[in-house]
Design an enzyme around this catalytic site. Structure first.
Site, PDB file in Angstrom:
ATOM      1  N   GLY A  12     -31.027 -20.676 -81.957  1.00 40.62           N
ATOM      2  CA  GLY A  12     -31.004 -19.985 -83.242  1.00 40.62           C
ATOM      3  C   GLY A  12     -30.434 -18.585 -83.095  1.00 40.62           C
ATOM      4  O   GLY A  12     -29.938 -18.192 -82.029  1.00 40.62           O
ATOM      5  N   PHE A  13     -30.525 -17.800 -84.155  1.00 41.36           N
ATOM      6  CA  PHE A  13     -29.967 -16.449 -84.160  1.00 41.36           C
ATOM      7  C   PHE A  13     -30.622 -15.571 -83.095  1.00 41.36           C
ATOM      8  O   PHE A  13     -29.982 -15.137 -82.125  1.00 41.36           O
ATOM      9  CB  PHE A  13     -30.129 -15.851 -85.555  1.00 41.36           C
ATOM     10  CG  PHE A  13     -29.937 -14.367 -85.639  1.00 41.36           C
ATOM     11  CD1 PHE A  13     -28.862 -13.743 -85.018  1.00 41.36           C
ATOM     12  CD2 PHE A  13     -30.839 -13.571 -86.340  1.00 41.36           C
ATOM     13  CE1 PHE A  13     -28.686 -12.364 -85.090  1.00 41.36           C
ATOM     14  CE2 PHE A  13     -30.672 -12.207 -86.428  1.00 41.36           C
ATOM     15  CZ  PHE A  13     -29.597 -11.599 -85.790  1.00 41.36           C
ATOM     16  N   ASP A  33     -34.561 -27.288 -79.232  1.00 51.32           N
ATOM     17  CA  ASP A  33     -34.041 -26.907 -80.544  1.00 51.32           C
ATOM     18  C   ASP A  33     -33.446 -28.149 -81.196  1.00 51.32           C
ATOM     19  O   ASP A  33     -32.686 -28.882 -80.558  1.00 51.32           O
ATOM     20  CB  ASP A  33     -32.953 -25.832 -80.382  1.00 51.32           C
ATOM     21  CG  ASP A  33     -32.679 -25.056 -81.670  1.00 51.32           C
ATOM     22  OD1 ASP A  33     -32.594 -25.696 -82.731  1.00 51.32           O
ATOM     23  OD2 ASP A  33     -32.524 -23.823 -81.595  1.00 51.32           O
ATOM     24  N   ASP A  58     -33.208 -29.614 -74.502  1.00 53.24           N
ATOM     25  CA  ASP A  58     -33.507 -30.856 -75.202  1.00 53.24           C
ATOM     26  C   ASP A  58     -33.243 -30.619 -76.677  1.00 53.24           C
ATOM     27  O   ASP A  58     -33.771 -29.657 -77.263  1.00 53.24           O
ATOM     28  CB  ASP A  58     -34.978 -31.263 -75.012  1.00 53.24           C
ATOM     29  CG  ASP A  58     -35.225 -31.950 -73.683  1.00 53.24           C
ATOM     30  OD1 ASP A  58     -34.590 -32.999 -73.446  1.00 53.24           O
ATOM     31  OD2 ASP A  58     -36.034 -31.451 -72.882  1.00 53.24           O
ATOM     32  N   LEU A  63     -42.430 -30.613 -81.695  1.00 48.01           N
ATOM     33  CA  LEU A  63     -43.481 -31.626 -81.640  1.00 48.01           C
ATOM     34  C   LEU A  63     -43.041 -32.835 -80.817  1.00 48.01           C
ATOM     35  O   LEU A  63     -43.806 -33.350 -79.988  1.00 48.01           O
ATOM     36  CB  LEU A  63     -43.864 -32.051 -83.060  1.00 48.01           C
ATOM     37  CG  LEU A  63     -45.231 -32.705 -83.242  1.00 48.01           C
ATOM     38  CD1 LEU A  63     -46.337 -31.794 -82.739  1.00 48.01           C
ATOM     39  CD2 LEU A  63     -45.455 -33.054 -84.711  1.00 48.01           C
ATOM     40  N   TYR A  65     -40.827 -32.871 -78.441  1.00 53.60           N
ATOM     41  CA  TYR A  65     -40.765 -32.478 -77.031  1.00 53.60           C
ATOM     42  C   TYR A  65     -42.158 -32.478 -76.405  1.00 53.60           C
ATOM     43  O   TYR A  65     -42.364 -33.043 -75.321  1.00 53.60           O
ATOM     44  CB  TYR A  65     -40.138 -31.093 -76.906  1.00 53.60           C
ATOM     45  CG  TYR A  65     -40.147 -30.550 -75.493  1.00 53.60           C
ATOM     46  CD1 TYR A  65     -39.237 -31.020 -74.544  1.00 53.60           C
ATOM     47  CD2 TYR A  65     -41.071 -29.583 -75.101  1.00 53.60           C
ATOM     48  CE1 TYR A  65     -39.264 -30.538 -73.230  1.00 53.60           C
ATOM     49  CE2 TYR A  65     -41.092 -29.094 -73.798  1.00 53.60           C
ATOM     50  CZ  TYR A  65     -40.185 -29.573 -72.874  1.00 53.60           C
ATOM     51  OH  TYR A  65     -40.216 -29.103 -71.583  1.00 53.60           O
ATOM     52  N   ARG A 113     -51.876 -26.341 -70.161  1.00 55.32           N
ATOM     53  CA  ARG A 113     -51.783 -27.238 -69.008  1.00 55.32           C
ATOM     54  C   ARG A 113     -50.974 -26.609 -67.874  1.00 55.32           C
ATOM     55  O   ARG A 113     -51.266 -26.843 -66.701  1.00 55.32           O
ATOM     56  CB  ARG A 113     -51.141 -28.578 -69.418  1.00 55.32           C
ATOM     57  CG  ARG A 113     -51.988 -29.434 -70.338  1.00 55.32           C
ATOM     58  CD  ARG A 113     -51.528 -30.879 -70.323  1.00 55.32           C
ATOM     59  NE  ARG A 113     -50.134 -31.046 -70.721  1.00 55.32           N
ATOM     60  CZ  ARG A 113     -49.736 -31.233 -71.969  1.00 55.32           C
ATOM     61  NH1 ARG A 113     -50.619 -31.271 -72.960  1.00 55.32           N
ATOM     62  NH2 ARG A 113     -48.452 -31.407 -72.238  1.00 55.32           N
ATOM     63  N   TYR A 153     -44.481 -19.925 -96.249  1.00 56.78           N
ATOM     64  CA  TYR A 153     -43.923 -19.503 -94.970  1.00 56.78           C
ATOM     65  C   TYR A 153     -44.796 -18.419 -94.338  1.00 56.78           C
ATOM     66  O   TYR A 153     -45.142 -18.488 -93.151  1.00 56.78           O
ATOM     67  CB  TYR A 153     -42.494 -18.993 -95.183  1.00 56.78           C
ATOM     68  CG  TYR A 153     -41.860 -18.356 -93.975  1.00 56.78           C
ATOM     69  CD1 TYR A 153     -41.322 -19.138 -92.958  1.00 56.78           C
ATOM     70  CD2 TYR A 153     -41.780 -16.974 -93.852  1.00 56.78           C
ATOM     71  CE1 TYR A 153     -40.724 -18.560 -91.848  1.00 56.78           C
ATOM     72  CE2 TYR A 153     -41.187 -16.384 -92.747  1.00 56.78           C
ATOM     73  CZ  TYR A 153     -40.662 -17.184 -91.741  1.00 56.78           C
ATOM     74  OH  TYR A 153     -40.080 -16.599 -90.655  1.00 56.78           O
ATOM     75  N   LYS A 157     -47.197 -18.938 -90.987  1.00 49.47           N
ATOM     76  CA  LYS A 157     -47.045 -18.122 -89.781  1.00 49.47           C
ATOM     77  C   LYS A 157     -48.365 -17.443 -89.417  1.00 49.47           C
ATOM     78  O   LYS A 157     -48.736 -17.367 -88.237  1.00 49.47           O
ATOM     79  CB  LYS A 157     -45.962 -17.063 -90.005  1.00 49.47           C
ATOM     80  CG  LYS A 157     -44.538 -17.591 -89.953  1.00 49.47           C
ATOM     81  CD  LYS A 157     -44.088 -17.833 -88.516  1.00 49.47           C
ATOM     82  CE  LYS A 157     -42.598 -18.039 -88.413  1.00 49.47           C
ATOM     83  NZ  LYS A 157     -42.143 -18.254 -87.024  1.00 49.47           N
TER      84      LYS A 157
END
Length: 327
Positions: A12-13, A33, A58, A63, A65, A113, A153, A157
């Protein structure tokens, strides 16, 4: 051996600048991403970096991943993956908070973990406007009465932050939070509804700069490299369970003043046009409240030192847009 970091939203940016800095500092990075909000060409970005062996990735959701039971091991996790932008969030109405909580839960499990610290890159939207725009980490968060997609949003967050902090209180998990204020710079796209790339694109094309409403909204624009500095310092020095405002209070300005600065810096003869954004984007669009940061905690505790003023931010972004680069 060099440290290895997981970077969600690393294409992303902000994430791409963070990845670039990590590699320059000799670290290794693994990006997760799904490219849904990426403003760059992945091939162009990888070519720019020289396709280093120290960068792996990847292309999937956070989620997916985490649920794939990855066997990777990391020294730290930078969490930037998110829908983003005042326009970019609109198609995700009703799903945003769910995605944010699920991603944070899965990442917290993964980091626990591995014994890896998380730096959660949250948002200044959590303040709901603060005290007449002034936002301090110690202030009460304000939940606005009008329910909007932007509010979902913000509270999504904030809920993810809260869950993360509580996790640090009842487990060995280490985590710090960064709340960026109005990030801007090369690679930012106007597509998500971000004002500065829109102004600069309009100015360079000789088109009117579209200022929403009367342009009196207050912001504090911060160069993306200064934001990356703050994110890295939060990983290195951030207190467990603590949130830090990362935004340059010296860059406080109104949107109308910003438009005038863009015209001056770019030398454009474009006019300024006042418009109603709801007429362009529909009734779900909502303007942010005034906001600018109390950055004293980051300055004092992290040693963060933002270097770039508003005119530099404008010039740097204008140079990038003129270049036609895609990474």
């Amino acid at each position: 051996m060099s440290k290895r970091f997981l970077v969600t939203g690393g294409f992303g940016f902000i994430g791409s600048h963070l990845v670039e800095r990590l590699l320059a500092d000799g670290a290794r990075a693994h990006v997760v991403d799904d490219l849904s909000t990426s403003p760059i060409s992945l091939d162009a970005f990888l070519d720019l970096l020289g396709r280093p062996a120290a960068l792996t990735h990847d292309l999937c959701t956070v989620l997916d991943y985490c649920q794939g039971n990855p066997r990777d091991s990391f020294d730290g996790v930078f969490h930037l993956a998110s829908v983003v932008g005042p326009v970019g969030v609109l198609p995700h109405a009703g799903k945003i908070a769910h995605m944010m909580i699920n991603d944070m839960t899965a990442l917290s499990d993964l980091a626990s973990r591995m014994g890896a610290k998380i730096v959660d890159v949250s948002t200044s939207e959590v303040y709901g406007g603060g005290r007449d725009g002034w936002c301090s980490e110690d202030d009460t968060k304000l939940i606005q009465a009008n329910v909007t997609v932007r509010l979902e949003y913000a509270v999504g967050k904030l809920a993810a932050e809260t869950a993360l902090v509580n996790r640090t209180k009842v487990s060995p998990l280490q985590a710090s939070i960064v709340r960026p204020f109005n990030v801007a710079g090369p690679r930012q796209s106007a597509k998500g509804g971000f004002v500065l790339p829109r102004f600069i694109q309009q100015a360079l094309a000789g088109e009117p700069l579209t200022v929403y409403h009367d342009g009196t909204m207050v912001r504090a624009f911060t160069h993306v490299s200064d934001i990356v500095d703050g994110i890295l310092l939060a990983m290195e020095r951030g207190e467990n369970g603590r949130a830090y405002n990362i935004g340059n209070p010296r860059n406080k300005t109104t949107i109308l003043e910003l438009a005038k600065r863009v015209l001056r810096v770019t030398g454009s003869r474009s006019e300024i046009s006042f418009v109603d954004p709801a007429a362009i984007f529909g009734p779900l669009f909502a303007e942010a409240n005034d906001k600018y940061p109390d950055a004293s905690l980051a300055l004092r505790s992290l040693g963060w030192d933002p270097k770039h003023g508003v005119d530099f931010v404008i010039q740097d972004m204008a140079d990038y847009i003129r270049s036609g680069r895609t990474a």
